[in-house]
Design a protein around this motif. Structure first.
Motif, PDB file in Angstrom:
ATOM      1  N   GLY A 113       0.940  18.047  -1.679  1.00  0.00           N
ATOM      2  CA  GLY A 113       1.999  18.865  -1.079  1.00  0.00           C
ATOM      3  C   GLY A 113       3.219  18.064  -0.655  1.00  0.00           C
ATOM      4  N   ARG A 114       3.027  16.767  -0.454  1.00  0.00           N
ATOM      5  CA  ARG A 114       4.155  15.922  -0.027  1.00  0.00           C
ATOM      6  C   ARG A 114       4.568  14.961  -1.138  1.00  0.00           C
ATOM      7  NH1 ARG A 114       7.678  14.189   3.592  1.00  0.00           N
ATOM      8  NH2 ARG A 114       7.539  16.247   4.503  1.00  0.00           N
ATOM      9  N   HIS A 115       3.587  14.415  -1.831  1.00  0.00           N
ATOM     10  CA  HIS A 115       3.879  13.479  -2.925  1.00  0.00           C
ATOM     11  C   HIS A 115       3.554  14.081  -4.287  1.00  0.00           C
ATOM     12  CE1 HIS A 115       3.449  10.723   0.527  1.00  0.00           C
ATOM     13  NE2 HIS A 115       4.342  10.003  -0.091  1.00  0.00           N
ATOM     14  N   PHE A 116       2.713  15.097  -4.317  1.00  0.00           N
ATOM     15  CA  PHE A 116       2.362  15.716  -5.606  1.00  0.00           C
ATOM     16  C   PHE A 116       1.967  17.167  -5.363  1.00  0.00           C
ATOM     17  CE2 PHE A 116      -1.387  13.601  -3.869  1.00  0.00           C
ATOM     18  CZ  PHE A 116      -2.368  14.574  -3.942  1.00  0.00           C
ATOM     19  N   ALA A 152      12.980  17.299 -12.341  1.00  0.00           N
ATOM     20  CA  ALA A 152      11.649  17.856 -12.605  1.00  0.00           C
ATOM     21  C   ALA A 152      11.013  18.348 -11.307  1.00  0.00           C
ATOM     22  CB  ALA A 152      10.760  16.801 -13.268  1.00  0.00           C
ATOM     23  N   TYR A 153      11.126  17.549 -10.252  1.00  0.00           N
ATOM     24  CA  TYR A 153      10.549  17.947  -8.960  1.00  0.00           C
ATOM     25  C   TYR A 153      11.174  19.250  -8.462  1.00  0.00           C
ATOM     26  CZ  TYR A 153      10.371  18.352  -3.938  1.00  0.00           C
ATOM     27  OH  TYR A 153      10.259  18.871  -2.681  1.00  0.00           O
ATOM     28  N   ARG A 154      12.509  19.366  -8.543  1.00  0.00           N
ATOM     29  CA  ARG A 154      13.172  20.574  -8.037  1.00  0.00           C
ATOM     30  C   ARG A 154      12.868  21.803  -8.904  1.00  0.00           C
ATOM     31  NH1 ARG A 154      16.821  18.998  -3.899  1.00  0.00           N
ATOM     32  NH2 ARG A 154      17.211  16.746  -3.975  1.00  0.00           N
ATOM     33  N   GLY A 209      19.301  10.632  -0.259  1.00  0.00           N
ATOM     34  CA  GLY A 209      18.039  10.043  -0.700  1.00  0.00           C
ATOM     35  C   GLY A 209      16.863  10.660   0.028  1.00  0.00           C
ATOM     36  N   PHE A 210      15.657  10.203  -0.323  1.00  0.00           N
ATOM     37  CA  PHE A 210      14.433  10.832   0.183  1.00  0.00           C
ATOM     38  C   PHE A 210      14.065  10.296   1.561  1.00  0.00           C
ATOM     39  CE2 PHE A 210       9.847  11.355   0.558  1.00  0.00           C
ATOM     40  CZ  PHE A 210       9.758  12.706   0.298  1.00  0.00           C
ATOM     41  N   ASP A 211      13.656  11.211   2.454  1.00  0.00           N
ATOM     42  CA  ASP A 211      13.257  10.807   3.810  1.00  0.00           C
ATOM     43  C   ASP A 211      12.089  11.706   4.240  1.00  0.00           C
ATOM     44  OD1 ASP A 211      13.018  10.035   6.409  1.00  0.00           O
ATOM     45  OD2 ASP A 211      15.051  10.547   7.008  1.00  0.00           O
ATOM     46  N   HIS A 212      10.984  11.090   4.675  1.00  0.00           N
ATOM     47  CA  HIS A 212       9.833  11.892   5.140  1.00  0.00           C
ATOM     48  C   HIS A 212      10.109  12.563   6.484  1.00  0.00           C
ATOM     49  CE1 HIS A 212       6.908  10.869   2.092  1.00  0.00           C
ATOM     50  NE2 HIS A 212       7.242   9.599   2.195  1.00  0.00           N
ATOM     51  N   PHE A 213      11.058  12.021   7.246  1.00  0.00           N
ATOM     52  CA  PHE A 213      11.334  12.563   8.580  1.00  0.00           C
ATOM     53  C   PHE A 213      12.822  12.895   8.724  1.00  0.00           C
ATOM     54  CE2 PHE A 213       7.764   9.611   8.883  1.00  0.00           C
ATOM     55  CZ  PHE A 213       6.786  10.441   9.417  1.00  0.00           C
ATOM     56  N   LEU A 218      13.180   2.007  -6.856  1.00  0.00           N
ATOM     57  CA  LEU A 218      14.032   3.135  -6.469  1.00  0.00           C
ATOM     58  C   LEU A 218      13.213   4.337  -6.031  1.00  0.00           C
ATOM     59  CD1 LEU A 218      16.837   2.792  -9.159  1.00  0.00           C
ATOM     60  CD2 LEU A 218      16.846   2.063  -6.758  1.00  0.00           C
ATOM     61  N   SER A 219      12.140   4.113  -5.277  1.00  0.00           N
ATOM     62  CA  SER A 219      11.277   5.236  -4.896  1.00  0.00           C
ATOM     63  C   SER A 219      12.015   6.259  -4.039  1.00  0.00           C
ATOM     64  CB  SER A 219      10.034   4.734  -4.179  1.00  0.00           C
ATOM     65  OG  SER A 219      10.369   3.839  -3.150  1.00  0.00           O
ATOM     66  N   ASP A 220      12.967   5.826  -3.249  1.00  0.00           N
ATOM     67  CA  ASP A 220      13.668   6.769  -2.361  1.00  0.00           C
ATOM     68  C   ASP A 220      15.085   7.094  -2.840  1.00  0.00           C
ATOM     69  OD1 ASP A 220      11.465   6.978  -0.671  1.00  0.00           O
ATOM     70  OD2 ASP A 220      12.066   5.250   0.504  1.00  0.00           O
ATOM     71  N   GLY A 221      15.459   6.672  -4.041  1.00  0.00           N
ATOM     72  CA  GLY A 221      16.784   6.980  -4.584  1.00  0.00           C
ATOM     73  C   GLY A 221      17.715   5.778  -4.540  1.00  0.00           C
ATOM     74  N   THR A 246       0.839  -1.197   0.000  1.00  0.00           N
ATOM     75  CA  THR A 246       0.000   0.000   0.000  1.00  0.00           C
ATOM     76  C   THR A 246       0.870   1.241   0.000  1.00  0.00           C
ATOM     77  OG1 THR A 246      -1.976   0.929   1.033  1.00  0.00           O
ATOM     78  CG2 THR A 246      -0.252   0.261   2.520  1.00  0.00           C
ATOM     79  N   ASP A 247       0.417   2.280  -0.686  1.00  0.00           N
ATOM     80  CA  ASP A 247       1.138   3.555  -0.708  1.00  0.00           C
ATOM     81  C   ASP A 247       0.150   4.687  -0.533  1.00  0.00           C
ATOM     82  OD1 ASP A 247       3.971   3.735  -0.914  1.00  0.00           O
ATOM     83  OD2 ASP A 247       3.877   2.769  -2.865  1.00  0.00           O
ATOM     84  N   LEU A 248       0.537   5.654   0.267  1.00  0.00           N
ATOM     85  CA  LEU A 248      -0.284   6.827   0.534  1.00  0.00           C
ATOM     86  C   LEU A 248       0.314   7.994  -0.243  1.00  0.00           C
ATOM     87  CD1 LEU A 248      -2.588   7.683   2.460  1.00  0.00           C
ATOM     88  CD2 LEU A 248      -0.851   8.110   4.192  1.00  0.00           C
ATOM     89  N   GLY A 257      14.880  10.525  -5.680  1.00  0.00           N
ATOM     90  CA  GLY A 257      13.804   9.548  -5.471  1.00  0.00           C
ATOM     91  C   GLY A 257      12.736   9.657  -6.541  1.00  0.00           C
ATOM     92  N   ASP A 258      11.595   8.993  -6.263  1.00  0.00           N
ATOM     93  CA  ASP A 258      10.463   9.012  -7.194  1.00  0.00           C
ATOM     94  C   ASP A 258      10.821   8.343  -8.525  1.00  0.00           C
ATOM     95  OD1 ASP A 258       7.946   9.792  -6.466  1.00  0.00           O
ATOM     96  OD2 ASP A 258       8.307  11.935  -6.712  1.00  0.00           O
ATOM     97  N   VAL A 259      11.753   7.386  -8.476  1.00  0.00           N
ATOM     98  CA  VAL A 259      12.175   6.659  -9.685  1.00  0.00           C
ATOM     99  C   VAL A 259      11.562   5.267  -9.597  1.00  0.00           C
ATOM    100  CG1 VAL A 259      14.128   5.771 -11.008  1.00  0.00           C
ATOM    101  CG2 VAL A 259      14.386   7.859  -9.648  1.00  0.00           C
TER     102      VAL A 259
HETATM  103  N1  TPP Z   1       7.142  16.920  -2.943  1.00  0.00           N
HETATM  104  C1  TPP Z   1       6.263  16.917  -3.964  1.00  0.00           C
HETATM  105  C2  TPP Z   1       5.175  17.956  -3.989  1.00  0.00           C
HETATM  106  N2  TPP Z   1       6.349  16.030  -4.974  1.00  0.00           N
HETATM  107  C3  TPP Z   1       7.328  15.093  -4.958  1.00  0.00           C
HETATM  108  N3  TPP Z   1       7.362  14.205  -5.957  1.00  0.00           N
HETATM  109  C4  TPP Z   1       8.288  15.072  -3.911  1.00  0.00           C
HETATM  110  C5  TPP Z   1       8.136  16.002  -2.900  1.00  0.00           C
HETATM  111  C6  TPP Z   1       9.406  14.100  -3.871  1.00  0.00           C
HETATM  112  N4  TPP Z   1       8.974  12.820  -3.331  1.00  0.00           N
HETATM  113  C7  TPP Z   1       7.781  12.633  -2.802  1.00  0.00           C
HETATM  114  S1  TPP Z   1       7.549  11.051  -2.289  1.00  0.00           S
HETATM  115  C8  TPP Z   1       9.094  10.601  -2.752  1.00  0.00           C
HETATM  116  C9  TPP Z   1       9.742  11.689  -3.308  1.00  0.00           C
HETATM  117  C10 TPP Z   1      11.121  11.629  -3.822  1.00  0.00           C
HETATM  118  C11 TPP Z   1       9.652   9.227  -2.521  1.00  0.00           C
HETATM  119  C12 TPP Z   1       8.696   8.102  -2.406  1.00  0.00           C
HETATM  120  O1  TPP Z   1       7.691   8.315  -1.446  1.00  0.00           O
HETATM  121  P1  TPP Z   1       7.405   7.317  -0.262  1.00  0.00           P
HETATM  122  O2  TPP Z   1       6.168   7.768   0.423  1.00  0.00           O
HETATM  123  O3  TPP Z   1       8.662   7.192   0.570  1.00  0.00           O
HETATM  124  O4  TPP Z   1       7.122   5.989  -1.075  1.00  0.00           O
HETATM  125  P2  TPP Z   1       7.586   4.518  -0.710  1.00  0.00           P
HETATM  126  O5  TPP Z   1       9.098   4.539  -0.688  1.00  0.00           O
HETATM  127  O6  TPP Z   1       6.945   4.236   0.601  1.00  0.00           O
HETATM  128  O7  TPP Z   1       7.040   3.684  -1.849  1.00  0.00           O
END
Ligand code: TPP
Length: 319
Positions: free
Chosen positions: A48-51, A165-167, A314-318, A210-213, A42-44, A258-260
């Motif tokens: 503002g954080r993911h999109f 693209a994100y930056r 790499g990517f870290d939420h905290f 490679l979601s977190d790099g 599952t993924d949330l 991340g986000d790959v």
């Molecule tokens: N902020 C916005 C508005 N858009 C983005 N894409 C990012 C930040 C960068 N970003 C958000 S989530 C993420 C990245 C690099 C990594 C993956 O998210 P995560 O919730 O850790 O997914 P999981 O590893 O649990 O699959």
């Protein structure tokens, strides 16, 4: 005014494939072939954080499912179906129609029908939760703990474009319309490597997406498998769109971005031909970027064969 039930009927109810009980009952039902295990993840996704709030809703529907399918890909699991939770701050039917279109198009492409979920009104930002179910023959899933010292380390696809693209969209880099145009699809329309994950069963020892790099996610394989690794930066498949980028930013994007939704996997050096054949069968590009070592630790060699210092985190939420 549309009710919750109208919305679900209009946008999220499709005829379930034969043998599945889909949207409408209190639970969905699906069979699991004898000898197979269910793989679930599952993924949330939070505004503002993911999109970004103004992202194309069709792309968002696609990505919400894509990031979950990528988890099935990393385990070598075949998609069965998915469920969707939506917390909507407002009712915007054109937005919802486009979101549903993007979602269903990818679901159809991967044979992963939407079989249930929940839609509620939210007093907060938009939140999307997707859970996927897949199947894998018992004992054949690709896991993080199977790497062995001396394995090759491979990555699929290209690296770095989503981070750039994100930056750019976040204003961390000066506006650059052509660079954004060349990198945006990597961020907003990731293509999960499901066929590659399936083709690597019986070949790869360990895999992860490679979601977190790259460095952080490969680090998870190394920790779970109790091995170390040496990577060669010069081998990295940096996205061609990044050719003119400043060297330090390029390194950060390729190694830490991340986000790959590509795969990193290890396989015995003796199976290089099998890896190449699996990639061809899956229509995927794969690149050998290093190897694992018996001794713990992760080294990245630069173009001169010297260990790089100050590697990106790499990517870290905290953080
Ligand atoms: N902020 C916005 C508005 N858009 C983005 N894409 C990012 C930040 C960068 N970003 C958000 S989530 C993420 C990245 C690099 C990594 C993956 O998210 P995560 O919730 O850790 O997914 P999981 O590893 O649990 O699959």
């Amino acid at each position: 005014m549309a009710s919750e039930f109208d919305l679900i009927a209009r946008y999220f109810t499709r005829t379930a494939p034969a043998g599945l009980l889909g949207v409408g009952d209190d639970c969905a039902l699906f069979p699991v072939p004898p000898g197979e295990q269910v793989a679930t993840s599952t993924d949330l996704l939070l505004e503002g954080r993911h999109f970004f709030p103004d992202v194309d809703p069709r792309a968002l529907g696609h990505k919400a499912l894509a990031v979950n399918l990528s988890d099935l890909a990393a385990m070598g699991a075949r998609p069965i179906g998915c469920v969707l939770g939506l917390a909507l701050p407002r009712l915007d039917e054109p937005w919802l129609a486009a979101f549903a279109d993007g979602f269903h198009a990818l679901a159809d492409a991967h044979g992963c029908p939407l079989i249930g979920g929940d839609t509620t009104r939210s007093a907060h930002d938009l939140a999307i939760s997707v859970t996927v179910f897949g199947a894998v023959p018992a004992g054949q899933a690709l896991r993080r703990d199977g790497a062995q010292a001396g394995d090759d380390i491979w990555v699929s696809g290209e690296l770095g474009a989503a981070d750039v693209a994100y930056r750019l969209l976040d204003g961390q880099y000066p506006a650059d319309g052509s660079l954004l145009a060349a990198t945006r699809d990597a961020l907003e329309w990731p293509q999960p490597q499901v066929a590659l994950g399936l083709a690597l069963r019986g070949i790869a020892h360990a895999a992860i997406d490679l979601s977190d790099g790259l460095l952080q996610d490969l680090g998870h394989i190394l920790a779970a498998s109790r091995v170390g690794a040496c990577l060669e930066y010069a081998r990295m498949p940096a996205a061609t769109a990044l050719a003119g980028l400043d060297e330090a930013l390029l390194r950060r994007a390729v190694l830490g971005g991340g986000d790959v939704y590509q795969l990193c996997f290890t396989a015995p050096a003796a199976r290089r031909d099998a890896v190449a054949q699996a990639a061809r069968a899956a229509n995927a590009r794969v690149t050998r970027v290093g190897h694992t070592l018996a001794q713990a630790g992760l080294t990245v060699l630069d173009g001169q064969g010297q260990p790089m210092t100050a590697l990106p985190a790499g990517f870290d939420h905290f953080p």
